[in-house]
Design a protein around this motif. Structure first.
Motif, mmCIF file in Angstrom:
data_model
loop_
_atom_site.group_PDB
_atom_site.id
_atom_site.type_symbol
_atom_site.label_atom_id
_atom_site.label_comp_id
_atom_site.label_asym_id
_atom_site.label_seq_id
_atom_site.Cartn_x
_atom_site.Cartn_y
_atom_site.Cartn_z
ATOM 1 N N ARG A 246 5.380 -5.357 -2.847
ATOM 2 C CA ARG A 246 4.578 -5.961 -4.219
ATOM 3 C C ARG A 246 5.549 -7.228 -4.695
ATOM 4 O O ARG A 246 4.979 -8.076 -5.491
ATOM 5 N N PRO A 432 -6.431 -7.085 2.366
ATOM 6 C CA PRO A 432 -6.765 -5.855 1.491
ATOM 7 C C PRO A 432 -7.857 -5.043 1.775
ATOM 8 O O PRO A 432 -7.856 -3.685 1.749
ATOM 9 N N ARG A 436 -7.448 -1.288 3.257
ATOM 10 C CA ARG A 436 -8.238 0.005 2.649
ATOM 11 C C ARG A 436 -8.744 0.704 3.824
ATOM 12 O O ARG A 436 -8.696 1.914 3.681
ATOM 13 N N HIS A 458 -3.840 3.035 -4.467
ATOM 14 C CA HIS A 458 -4.706 2.087 -5.046
ATOM 15 C C HIS A 458 -4.000 0.799 -5.541
ATOM 16 O O HIS A 458 -4.271 -0.205 -5.553
ATOM 17 N N ASP A 459 -2.875 1.104 -6.308
ATOM 18 C CA ASP A 459 -2.284 0.084 -6.985
ATOM 19 C C ASP A 459 -1.811 -1.021 -6.012
ATOM 20 O O ASP A 459 -1.912 -2.160 -6.142
ATOM 21 N N LEU A 461 -3.009 -1.422 -3.164
ATOM 22 C CA LEU A 461 -4.455 -2.405 -2.452
ATOM 23 C C LEU A 461 -4.659 -3.420 -3.688
ATOM 24 O O LEU A 461 -5.278 -4.618 -3.306
ATOM 25 N N ARG A 462 -4.675 -3.012 -5.045
ATOM 26 C CA ARG A 462 -4.561 -4.067 -6.011
ATOM 27 C C ARG A 462 -3.743 -5.201 -5.901
ATOM 28 O O ARG A 462 -4.320 -6.244 -6.119
ATOM 29 N N ALA A 463 -2.523 -4.948 -5.617
ATOM 30 C CA ALA A 463 -1.405 -5.952 -5.502
ATOM 31 C C ALA A 463 -2.063 -6.726 -4.343
ATOM 32 O O ALA A 463 -1.918 -8.095 -4.503
ATOM 33 N N GLU A 465 -4.922 -7.436 -3.358
ATOM 34 C CA GLU A 465 -5.989 -8.367 -3.681
ATOM 35 C C GLU A 465 -5.576 -9.636 -4.464
ATOM 36 O O GLU A 465 -6.539 -10.360 -4.794
ATOM 37 N N PHE A 466 -4.657 -9.634 -5.105
ATOM 38 C CA PHE A 466 -4.230 -10.746 -5.951
ATOM 39 C C PHE A 466 -3.374 -11.604 -4.847
ATOM 40 O O PHE A 466 -3.107 -12.829 -5.303
#
Length: 573
Positions: A246, A432, A436, A458-459, A461-463, A465-466
């Motif tokens: 992250r 990402p 997943r 999930h967080d 994965l969200r990171a 995606e950025f």
């Protein structure tokens, strides 16, 4: 509460006498130390004694020899031991000789901490010593230290070497076994040299959470606890990987952490439920770069703790940490040592190979775990010299980027030394969508009963995606590396306080228990005082028990007949 031994009783009596003499056995004020034992022993010059004309040392008394109006003691500080010399009339220039006659001669025991001031000289026997002119009590030891003796031929007697006692009482182990302290000094130097190497590249040391809402970054069973205020489960960290990545997303180009990790798994000579791992992540690199980085790092570390030498003794083998290290593909290693080419095999075919080779399998084991078992049992032990095992199957590496030339493999390596994994590294997965899908495969394994399968984070994965740049990551087991660089066969030897089963405290036996083995009623109080319990008594030779009990009878001036050796021997039947 256990019964006090004779020595423990005597030390408590000495404690009380010190207080009656107006001496605080546990003073609060600072004691000024100007020199160390090692400094004096290394630098004293008979031609220039004035350099040490006034010194002040503090340490633990390790031996004491009384010679009438003079006494010698060995004082041990953090750097080593030095002899100190007490002269009665120097210590007590007035008519009152209590400080020498009572405090030094009778009330100071082995294990006590004292401070001394005086000048350095060489005795007629040639030993560098401190001539004490001021003596201060710093701490009274209420338990006796084990006395380890070395005879003229170098043979050790009464060694404190029982592993369970040593690990439970590491504080005693460090005092009486000097080689143990050296292991932990080397451990510190290993970490310091790694930190220096990383910092030379400009990488940043960081800290990440130990309590995590989702345990990630490894396939392992976590410890779980509960946060009362938030009313949620939390997990002790099994790895710090996902948090460090992250930070790569956040813009750092190189981050590392020496982390305490926790895995709720078995314990053996190479596993402790709490262990130290180092992980480092560097942006814009791949696993080929990381292999070069790793071998150069470990060569640097080996030299730092081994006086510039890259060769170390590991058991009966000599291991050379000098770079470069061979690269061996995992499938090639399995084919070489089992005769099976497993590339392209599905789960059932792999299960059949394992069964054919006598490897235990269970229904919840997926393709990745089957290959891991196959390599671990049939191949790993063959790699003694540092070797990179590369290109792992995708099923074994849910956080790793797929191989650029073969999508069934990943860009991963493990460093094997002396048959043990020391490091694990990837070209990190930064897609990402792929990540997943890998998490979802892990979730399916957990539904089949694999309690080491990864959670879906999930967080994280969200990171991703950025956007996370191409990144290489490396993890090294500090405990295992320390084992190798200090030639220790057990992980418990390189962890100050390894996890152990709860200590069994035996209740003091009742009078009838002593009577049952034949101890006369008049001798039961003395037996309790001297040995505490029957098992301790029977751990000694009958001659020792006979001598101690009769000595205690004489000291206490008891009006009971002396014990005969034959009486004591009957207690053992």
């Amino acid at each position: 509460m256990s019964v006090l031994s004779e020595q423990e009783i005597q030390r408590r009596e000495a404690l009380q006498k010190l207080r009656e003499l107006g001496i605080n056995p546990y003073p609060a004020n600072e004691y000024p130390v100007t020199h160390t034992a090692a400094e004096i022993l290394a630098n004293f010059d008979d031609q220039k004694p004035e350099k040490f004309a006034q010194v002040s040392l503090a340490g633990r008394v390790m031996s004491k020899r009384i010679m009438g109006k003079a006494a010698f003691a060995d004082l041990k500080d953090s750097t080593g031991k030095i002899q100190v010399y007490f002269n009665r009339d120097e210590i007590c220039p007035s008519e009152d000789k209590t400080l020498y006659n009572e405090v030094i001669k009778k009330l100071t025991d082995i294990g006590d901490f004292i401070g001394v001031k005086g000048h350095v000289f060489r005795t007629q026997m040639g030993e560098i010593s401190i001539y004490v002119n001021e003596f201060t009590f710093l701490s009274k030891a209420l338990r006796p230290l084990p006395i380890v003796k070395v005879d003229a031929d170098g043979n050790v007697h009464d060694a404190f070497n029982d592993p369970e006692q040593r690990y439970r009482q590491r504080y005693v182990d460090l005092v009486v076994n000097p080689h143990v302290k050296e292991i932990f000094l080397k451990r510190t130097r290993i970490i310091q040299s790694m930190r220096e190497y990383f910092n030379s590249f400009g990488y940043l040391e960081v800290e990440t959470p130990i309590l995590q809402p989702i345990p990630g970054g490894a396939a392992a069973r976590p410890f779980v606890t509960h946060h009362n205020a938030l009313d949620i489960p939390l997990y002790l960290r099994i790895a710090n990987e996902l948090y460090l990545k992250r930070l790569i997303v956040g813009g750092f180009e190189g981050v590392y952490e020496f982390a305490k990790n926790f895995r709720n798994e078995g314990m053996d000579r190479t596993h402790n439920p709490e262990f130290t791992g180092m992980e480092i992540y560097v942006a814009y690199k791949d696993y080929h770069w990381m292999m070069r980085f790793t071998e150069n790092l470990l060569e640097h570390v080996a030299k730092s703790v081994n006086n510039g030498n890259t060769q170390v003794q590991v058991g009966d083998k000599s291991v050379d940490f000098k770079a470069p290290y061979p690269r061996v593909r995992m499938y090639d290693a399995i084919k070489q040592y089992t005769g099976f080419d497993i590339s392209g095999m599905d789960e059932e075919q792999l299960r059949g190979v394992c069964i054919q080779l006598g490897i235990e399998v269970t229904p919840e084991m997926g393709k990745g775990k089957l290959i891991d078992a196959l390599f671990g049992e049939k191949c790993e032990h063959h790699f003694v010299q540092p070797t990179f095992i590369i290109d792992y199957p995708v099923e074994m590496s849910p956080l790793c980027k797929k191989h650029r030339d073969n999508p069934e493999l990943t860009e991963r390596f493990e460093l094997i030394i002396n048959g043990k994994e020391i490091a694990n590294a990837y070209s990190e997965l930064n897609d990402p969508i792929d990540q997943r899908e890998r998490f979802e495969e892990q979730f399916k394994l957990s539904q089949r009963g694999d309690d080491e399968a990864m959670f879906i984070d999930h967080d994280f994965l969200r990171a991703l995606e950025f956007g996370m740049p191409p990144t290489a990551g490396l993890g090294i087991g500090i405990d295992r590396l320390t084992m190798m660089l200090t030639n220790q066969a057990s992980i418990q030897e390189v962890i100050f306080f390894p996890q152990m089963k709860p200590e069994q405290i035996t209740a003091a036996p009742k009078d009838e228990n002593w009577t049952e083995i034949g101890v006369p009623e008049a001798w039961i109080p003395l037996a309790k005082e001297a040995f505490g319990n029957i098992s301790t008594l029977r751990s000694l030779k009958p001659t020792q028990v006979h001598q101690q009990l009769n000595g205690l009878r004489k000291k206490k001036k008891l009006d009971i007949p002396a014990l005969q050796l034959a009486e004591v021997e009957a207690w053992y039947k």
